[in-house]
Design a protein around this motif. Sequence first.
Motif, PDB file in Angstrom:
ATOM      1  N   ILE A  51       0.845  -1.200   0.000  1.00 28.62           N
ATOM      2  CA  ILE A  51       0.000   0.000   0.000  1.00 28.62           C
ATOM      3  C   ILE A  51       0.880   1.251   0.000  1.00 28.62           C
ATOM      4  CG2 ILE A  51      -0.269   0.177   2.513  1.00 28.62           C
ATOM      5  CD1 ILE A  51      -3.080   0.676  -0.059  1.00 28.62           C
ATOM      6  N   ASP A  52       2.135   1.099   0.451  1.00 35.90           N
ATOM      7  CA  ASP A  52       3.080   2.223   0.450  1.00 35.90           C
ATOM      8  C   ASP A  52       3.327   2.760  -0.962  1.00 35.90           C
ATOM      9  OD1 ASP A  52       3.230   1.820   3.152  1.00 35.90           O
ATOM     10  OD2 ASP A  52       5.323   1.177   3.174  1.00 35.90           O
ATOM     11  N   SER A  53       3.249   1.900  -1.968  1.00 39.29           N
ATOM     12  CA  SER A  53       3.431   2.349  -3.354  1.00 39.29           C
ATOM     13  C   SER A  53       2.336   3.333  -3.745  1.00 39.29           C
ATOM     14  CB  SER A  53       3.411   1.157  -4.309  1.00 39.29           C
ATOM     15  OG  SER A  53       4.461   0.276  -4.002  1.00 39.29           O
ATOM     16  N   TYR A  54       1.124   3.065  -3.300  1.00 41.26           N
ATOM     17  CA  TYR A  54      -0.001   3.955  -3.591  1.00 41.26           C
ATOM     18  C   TYR A  54       0.100   5.246  -2.778  1.00 41.26           C
ATOM     19  CZ  TYR A  54      -1.950   0.279  -6.398  1.00 41.26           C
ATOM     20  OH  TYR A  54      -2.132  -0.659  -7.381  1.00 41.26           O
ATOM     21  N   SER A  55       0.594   5.144  -1.546  1.00 43.06           N
ATOM     22  CA  SER A  55       0.797   6.342  -0.717  1.00 43.06           C
ATOM     23  C   SER A  55       1.864   7.242  -1.326  1.00 43.06           C
ATOM     24  CB  SER A  55       1.214   5.948   0.699  1.00 43.06           C
ATOM     25  OG  SER A  55       0.204   5.209   1.322  1.00 43.06           O
ATOM     26  N   LEU A  56       2.951   6.647  -1.827  1.00 46.60           N
ATOM     27  CA  LEU A  56       4.011   7.407  -2.472  1.00 46.60           C
ATOM     28  C   LEU A  56       3.479   8.126  -3.716  1.00 46.60           C
ATOM     29  CD1 LEU A  56       7.023   8.193  -2.721  1.00 46.60           C
ATOM     30  CD2 LEU A  56       7.382   6.022  -3.923  1.00 46.60           C
ATOM     31  N   SER A  57       2.686   7.437  -4.486  1.00 46.22           N
ATOM     32  CA  SER A  57       2.077   8.053  -5.673  1.00 46.22           C
ATOM     33  C   SER A  57       1.187   9.226  -5.277  1.00 46.22           C
ATOM     34  CB  SER A  57       1.259   7.022  -6.446  1.00 46.22           C
ATOM     35  OG  SER A  57       2.086   5.994  -6.910  1.00 46.22           O
ATOM     36  N   LYS A  58       0.358   9.001  -4.260  1.00 43.88           N
ATOM     37  CA  LYS A  58      -0.565  10.047  -3.820  1.00 43.88           C
ATOM     38  C   LYS A  58       0.181  11.270  -3.296  1.00 43.88           C
ATOM     39  CE  LYS A  58      -4.918  10.657  -1.565  1.00 43.88           C
ATOM     40  NZ  LYS A  58      -6.110   9.950  -1.143  1.00 43.88           N
ATOM     41  N   LYS A  59       1.288  11.028  -2.556  1.00 42.44           N
ATOM     42  CA  LYS A  59       2.118  12.132  -2.056  1.00 42.44           C
ATOM     43  C   LYS A  59       2.649  12.992  -3.193  1.00 42.44           C
ATOM     44  CE  LYS A  59       4.349  10.149   1.780  1.00 42.44           C
ATOM     45  NZ  LYS A  59       5.596   9.747   2.420  1.00 42.44           N
ATOM     46  N   ASN A  60       2.822  12.370  -4.337  1.00 39.88           N
ATOM     47  CA  ASN A  60       3.326  13.062  -5.523  1.00 39.88           C
ATOM     48  C   ASN A  60       2.196  13.451  -6.477  1.00 39.88           C
ATOM     49  OD1 ASN A  60       6.510  13.055  -5.651  1.00 39.88           O
ATOM     50  ND2 ASN A  60       5.842  11.227  -4.571  1.00 39.88           N
ATOM     51  N   GLU A  61       1.000  13.581  -5.904  1.00 42.44           N
ATOM     52  CA  GLU A  61      -0.194  14.047  -6.619  1.00 42.44           C
ATOM     53  C   GLU A  61      -0.583  13.161  -7.791  1.00 42.44           C
ATOM     54  OE1 GLU A  61       0.401  18.192  -7.441  1.00 42.44           O
ATOM     55  OE2 GLU A  61       0.719  18.643  -5.323  1.00 42.44           O
ATOM     56  N   ILE A  62      -0.337  11.854  -7.653  1.00 41.56           N
ATOM     57  CA  ILE A  62      -0.799  10.868  -8.626  1.00 41.56           C
ATOM     58  C   ILE A  62      -1.731   9.928  -7.862  1.00 41.56           C
ATOM     59  CG2 ILE A  62      -0.149   9.086 -10.267  1.00 41.56           C
ATOM     60  CD1 ILE A  62       2.687  10.363 -10.298  1.00 41.56           C
ATOM     61  N   ASP A  63      -3.010  10.149  -8.002  1.00 46.82           N
ATOM     62  CA  ASP A  63      -3.998   9.376  -7.251  1.00 46.82           C
ATOM     63  C   ASP A  63      -4.494   8.219  -8.116  1.00 46.82           C
ATOM     64  OD1 ASP A  63      -5.561   8.664  -5.133  1.00 46.82           O
ATOM     65  OD2 ASP A  63      -7.099  10.196  -5.467  1.00 46.82           O
ATOM     66  N   ILE A  64      -4.046   7.018  -7.791  1.00 49.65           N
ATOM     67  CA  ILE A  64      -4.430   5.830  -8.552  1.00 49.65           C
ATOM     68  C   ILE A  64      -5.092   4.819  -7.621  1.00 49.65           C
ATOM     69  CG2 ILE A  64      -2.783   6.074 -10.447  1.00 49.65           C
ATOM     70  CD1 ILE A  64      -0.854   4.263  -8.937  1.00 49.65           C
ATOM     71  N   ALA A  65      -5.996   4.047  -8.172  1.00 52.47           N
ATOM     72  CA  ALA A  65      -6.746   3.064  -7.387  1.00 52.47           C
ATOM     73  C   ALA A  65      -5.938   1.783  -7.207  1.00 52.47           C
ATOM     74  CB  ALA A  65      -8.052   2.747  -8.098  1.00 52.47           C
ATOM     75  N   PRO A  66      -6.151   1.082  -6.089  1.00 48.16           N
ATOM     76  CA  PRO A  66      -5.514  -0.226  -5.915  1.00 48.16           C
ATOM     77  C   PRO A  66      -5.801  -1.122  -7.117  1.00 48.16           C
ATOM     78  CG  PRO A  66      -6.533   0.457  -3.876  1.00 48.16           C
ATOM     79  CD  PRO A  66      -6.959   1.450  -4.929  1.00 48.16           C
ATOM     80  N   GLY A  67      -4.767  -1.865  -7.528  1.00 46.56           N
ATOM     81  CA  GLY A  67      -4.875  -2.736  -8.691  1.00 46.56           C
ATOM     82  C   GLY A  67      -4.271  -2.124  -9.938  1.00 46.56           C
ATOM     83  N   THR A  68      -4.117  -0.803  -9.938  1.00 43.68           N
ATOM     84  CA  THR A  68      -3.584  -0.092 -11.100  1.00 43.68           C
ATOM     85  C   THR A  68      -2.152  -0.502 -11.415  1.00 43.68           C
ATOM     86  OG1 THR A  68      -4.994   1.790 -10.573  1.00 43.68           O
ATOM     87  CG2 THR A  68      -3.178   2.207 -12.073  1.00 43.68           C
ATOM     88  N   LEU A  69      -1.387  -0.877 -10.410  1.00 47.42           N
ATOM     89  CA  LEU A  69       0.019  -1.237 -10.615  1.00 47.42           C
ATOM     90  C   LEU A  69       0.187  -2.676 -11.104  1.00 47.42           C
ATOM     91  CD1 LEU A  69       1.628   0.549  -7.542  1.00 47.42           C
ATOM     92  CD2 LEU A  69       1.447   1.352  -9.913  1.00 47.42           C
ATOM     93  N   GLY A  70      -0.921  -3.372 -11.296  1.00 45.73           N
ATOM     94  CA  GLY A  70      -0.872  -4.720 -11.844  1.00 45.73           C
ATOM     95  C   GLY A  70      -0.658  -5.816 -10.829  1.00 45.73           C
ATOM     96  N   GLU A  71      -0.738  -5.459  -9.561  1.00 47.65           N
ATOM     97  CA  GLU A  71      -0.473  -6.450  -8.523  1.00 47.65           C
ATOM     98  C   GLU A  71      -1.576  -7.503  -8.449  1.00 47.65           C
ATOM     99  OE1 GLU A  71      -2.754  -3.211  -6.313  1.00 47.65           O
ATOM    100  OE2 GLU A  71      -1.278  -3.291  -7.911  1.00 47.65           O
ATOM    101  N   ASN A  72      -1.184  -8.665  -7.907  1.00 50.04           N
ATOM    102  CA  ASN A  72      -2.138  -9.715  -7.585  1.00 50.04           C
ATOM    103  C   ASN A  72      -2.512  -9.663  -6.117  1.00 50.04           C
ATOM    104  OD1 ASN A  72       0.029 -11.312  -9.642  1.00 50.04           O
ATOM    105  ND2 ASN A  72      -2.114 -11.276 -10.227  1.00 50.04           N
ATOM    106  N   ILE A  73      -1.540  -9.261  -5.284  1.00 48.97           N
ATOM    107  CA  ILE A  73      -1.760  -9.191  -3.839  1.00 48.97           C
ATOM    108  C   ILE A  73      -1.309  -7.814  -3.360  1.00 48.97           C
ATOM    109  CG2 ILE A  73      -1.182 -10.172  -1.583  1.00 48.97           C
ATOM    110  CD1 ILE A  73      -0.475 -12.804  -3.033  1.00 48.97           C
ATOM    111  N   LEU A  74      -2.198  -7.125  -2.662  1.00 43.93           N
ATOM    112  CA  LEU A  74      -1.878  -5.831  -2.048  1.00 43.93           C
ATOM    113  C   LEU A  74      -1.819  -6.039  -0.547  1.00 43.93           C
ATOM    114  CD1 LEU A  74      -1.443  -2.759  -2.450  1.00 43.93           C
ATOM    115  CD2 LEU A  74      -3.914  -2.497  -2.121  1.00 43.93           C
ATOM    116  N   VAL A  75      -0.686  -5.659   0.066  1.00 42.55           N
ATOM    117  CA  VAL A  75      -0.484  -5.853   1.504  1.00 42.55           C
ATOM    118  C   VAL A  75      -0.281  -4.519   2.212  1.00 42.55           C
ATOM    119  CG1 VAL A  75       0.429  -8.201   1.277  1.00 42.55           C
ATOM    120  CG2 VAL A  75       1.998  -6.259   1.182  1.00 42.55           C
TER     121      VAL A  75
END
Length: 140
Positions: A51-75
């Motif tokens: 989930i830190d990958s999504y937080s890092l993106s959001k901190k940099n004003e890139i708001d993406i939904a879980p699953g966007t990075l192609g993951e199978n498992i989000l922890v």
Amino acid sequence: MQGKVLELFITKDNKDKTRERPQSIKVDELGIEGDKFHGKDIQRAILLTSIDSYSLSKKNEIDIAPGTLGENILVDINPYHLLPGNHLLIGDVVLEITQNCTLCKGLSTINAKLPKLLKNDRGIFTKVINKSSLIKIGDK
């Protein structure tokens, strides 16, 4: 280090590349049953993302939904410091880290800054060590 599974994703083999969000996934030594990548490359069978990958993106004003990075498992923990060969136990499933996730051109279609931003923080590829089993949302 202990965390839990927040979400699960399966990529279907169809024209629109639909991603299902099941409550559990069945895995075997070839990857995730029903996923379009099942049996294609066991060294890259399952992509695990923090989930830190999504937080890092959001901190940099890139708001993406879980699953966007192609993951199978989000922890909910960050396992990116772990090395190839390290094992993770999720529920009854033993996964072995095989490599950091390489960046794909598809990320730049989401946002041009994303590939550079997530260079070392997109996820880790794993392979399944034990026989067929289930991974469920909420598993530790």
